[in-house]
Design an enzyme around this catalytic site. Sequence first.
Site, PDB file in Angstrom:
ATOM      1  CB  CYS A  36      31.758  46.757 -14.334  1.00 60.52           C
ATOM      2  SG  CYS A  36      30.850  45.203 -14.911  1.00 60.52           S
ATOM      3  CB  CYS A  54      32.987  43.337 -15.791  1.00 60.86           C
ATOM      4  SG  CYS A  54      31.772  44.304 -16.634  1.00 60.86           S
TER       5      CYS A  54
END
Length: 299
Positions: A219, A216
């Site tokens: 993230c 991600c």
Amino acid sequence: MATFTKYVAKPFLNFTSTTKICPLLPQFPSNYLPISSKSKQNFPNSETKRHITVAKATVAPGVKKANSEERVKKVHTSEEFDEALRAAKNRLVVVEYAASHSINSSKIYPFMVDLSRNCSDVDFLLVMGDESEETRQLCAREKIEKVPHFSFYKSMEKIHEEEGIGPDQLVGDVLYYGDSHSAVVQLHNREDVEKLIGEHKVDGKLIVLDVGLKHCGPCVKVYPTVIKLSRSMEDTVVFARMNGDENESCMQFLRDMDVVEVPTFLFIRDGKISGRYVGSGKGELIGEILRYQGVRVTY
């Protein structure tokens, strides 16, 4: 943000509004890597090429001059490459695939050198794809077509790769995939979460649980901020992290917590989830943490 609705069917609980995240854009575009077995006539020898690459790169402002004793190990064959991965065991290995003709390879290399000085528990490798027939074969084996290309390995398994990235994203990737020594508690299953909550029921510390996925981008982007906050707020806040796709126990925990987008930050105090923030905005995250600590925040 990354969404994994195929895993979760429950509706999202309305704690805070969702923050939209623009995709990360590479700071340096990639260059195609010649795969031809014919070597160019104007290629210098391998050691000379390395010095030329570093010399070009050091003109960038704020970059320290590299020397011949850096922790970045140059590998010349597939056998050396495989042995380096085996020797690293469970440590993170960061591999840069570069080429002598690539200006962008020259620009990013000094930043990897600086990281190698500061990340003693991470191994760094350099593969010059146009150095020889053996390095070309290695790049072909690893399906590398453009440079600069970064691959991340643990236990000889490729866990992530990026193409044409800039220094900030490289640093973020190394911190995200190699973090083993910061104040952020790494959680690998539901039992780890319950143990952490139990440990802090008495002291009343706020627990900030960073929930994400392995690949991600947002993230990775916000994680350096999480590390900095874990150090500056260690007296009052406990920071923890869980990757939902690490195993089925983690994924089930995300389902149970109604997490449908990542990164999601769960705020836990006295054994109860008191709220959450969804997004990768640094200022918004800090504001939410302060709010759940009882500090009045105005926007």
